[in-house]
Design an enzyme around this catalytic site. Structure first.
Site, PDB file in Angstrom:
ATOM      1  N   CYS A  90       0.849  -1.187   0.000  1.00  0.00           N
ATOM      2  CA  CYS A  90       0.000   0.000   0.000  1.00  0.00           C
ATOM      3  C   CYS A  90       0.888   1.240   0.000  1.00  0.00           C
ATOM      4  CB  CYS A  90      -0.864   0.036   1.259  1.00  0.00           C
ATOM      5  SG  CYS A  90      -2.315  -0.966   1.161  1.00  0.00           S
ATOM      6  N   PRO A  91       0.540   2.281  -0.699  1.00  0.00           N
ATOM      7  CA  PRO A  91      -0.628   2.466  -1.554  1.00  0.00           C
ATOM      8  C   PRO A  91      -0.255   2.362  -3.041  1.00  0.00           C
ATOM      9  CG  PRO A  91       0.312   4.603  -1.057  1.00  0.00           C
ATOM     10  CD  PRO A  91       1.270   3.559  -0.518  1.00  0.00           C
TER      11      PRO A  91
END
Lengths: 359, 71
Positions: B11-12
């Site tokens: 992430c992200p």
């Protein structure tokens, strides 16, 4: 409001409520939950650090792993995976813990501290957001630790963290003690924060519930701010609001809300290093792809990189107490202040050095 | 149709890579990725940008989705 956002708020509220209840049941002040403090206590129980006041095999940590594992396994999301700059993640985990123990809390405890009226935690939050922003700067610049791979063959690696949790639980329940004359391991504090805890089964149950919810909600204390700055996504911020409201309301009800800077439970008033401690945590969390809680949850889902970051946090806890970096209610130490500044420099270098080559 | 590979990214990055391609003006994009979090995040982001999301294939923790600009 869509279901996802409602679930985030509900998850936050439940965590905030549980945190306030755990304090009433015996946990230290504003420390119903704290991933950094509790991992540090576990590190102490195992004798990897020998600060006598912070040693307890916190059942909340064991529960978090079990709860997240159950949630991931039940939904088919458990999968052994890894191979994304694993050693770098170990060191990011280590520095994340060093920053947290200079501030005295992880980002989750920061919200709980604010909900208890501790204004030092507001300073910490500002630092945390600052660290997240620096992390976002590196992300925009192309920061990337590389892709992990799903393990195609054996899934054994993914089960290591849950196995450790189960072994620790058996040790805790059986009263395991290698060297009773020396007091352990397992070591248990007779005074100080490590001696303060809710009954074992309540702590364990709360941990399992929070682990389960955190896995389903993808709860991450850094992801909410990060995604707000990156893509104006605010869903996760609702979970923080839920935690804050839940713990605030119950703290007021139980008489545990005291507004101010001075004499807050397990906190100090060094504004610069409250700010910089959580700044380092925010920066590390963004580069790792998640906060301390999220690393535990991911590790429990089979992510061996995240599990390695958790081990890095354990190493960070041992270093923090063995080398006198960790703060106490009396304040920071010169070693801790130096370590935070060195940490920010080293982690910034990692953020600058790891860039995607294509795309 | 272009294909974007976000498998195994933390992430992200899955969302950031998707955003980068969508910002270049494509109306159709196939994405392959791994894990429930990335699937959820990319789906949410694509919908917020006015794309329809169709999961084509999902096995062994790997998924394929097709984004199409809604008319």
């Amino acid at each position: 409001m869509d279901r996802e956002k409602a679930f985030l708020i509900a998850t936050g509220l439940i965590i905030g409520i549980l945190a306030a209840v755990l304090v009433v049941m015996g946990n230290p002040g504003n420390m119903g939950f704290c991933i950094a403090c509790f991992l540090r206590d576990v590190t102490g129980a195992l004798g990897f650090q020998r600060a006598g006041v912070v040693q307890y095999l916190r059942p909340e940590i064991i529960g978090l792993v079990i709860g997240a594992f159950i949630a991931a396994f039940a939904t088919g999301e458990f999968r052994s995976r890894g191979g994304s700059s694993t050693l770098v993640r170990f060191f990011l985990g280590m520095f994340m813990m060093i920053g947290a123990l200079v501030f005295l809390g992880c980002p989750l405890r920061d919200i709980l501290r604010i909900g208890g009226g501790d204004l030092n935690a507001v300073v910490g939050l500002a630092g945390f957001i600052g660290g997240v922003l620096l992390g976002v700067f590196f992300l925009r610049r192309g920061f990337d630790l590389g892709a992990a791979r799903n393990d195609k063959g054996s899934q054994v690696g993914g089960y290591i963290l849950i196995t450790i949790a189960v072994v620790l639980l058996i040790m805790l329940l059986s009263g395991f003690n290698v060297n009773p004359e020396a007091g352990g391991p397992l070591f248990f504090s007779k005074e100080g924060p490590g001696s303060m805890h809710a009954p074992l089964w309540i702590s364990l149950g709360a941990g399992i519930l929070v682990g389960f919810l955190a896995q389903r909600a993808r709860l991450c204390l850094s992801g909410g701010f990060r995604d707000f700055f990156l893509i104006r996504e605010y869903g996760m911020l609702l979970a923080y609001l839920g935690i804050f409201v839940g713990v605030l309301v119950l703290n007021i009800y139980f008489g545990n809300f005291r507004l101010g800077f001075a004499d807050q439970p397990i906190a100090h008033t060094n504004h610069i290093f409250n700010f910089l401690g959580l700044f380092l945590v925010g920066l590390c969390a963004v580069l790792l792809g998640g906060c301390p809680l999220r690393q535990i949850v991911l590790g429990s889902e089979g992510d061996t990189d995240a599990a390695t970051a958790v081990l890095g946090m354990v190493a960070g806890a041992a270093i923090s107490h063995n080398f006198l970096l960790a703060s106490s209610a009396a304040g920071t130490t010169p070693w801790g202040e130096a370590a935070v500044i060195i940490g920010i420099i080293v982690v910034s270098f990692i953020g600058w050095a790891y860039r995607e080559v294509d795309a | 149709m272009d294909t974007l590979d976000v498998r195994g990214l933390s992430c992200p990055l899955p969302v950031m890579r998707t955003k980068k391609v969508l910002d270049s003006g494509v109306r159709e994009l196939q994405i392959i990725g791994t894990g429930g979090t990335a699937k959820q995040n990319v789906t949410r982001f694509a919908r917020s940008q006015g794309f329809e999301v169709e999961i084509k294939n999902e096995a062994d923790g790997e998924w394929t989705m097709v984004l199409t600009k809604a008319k």
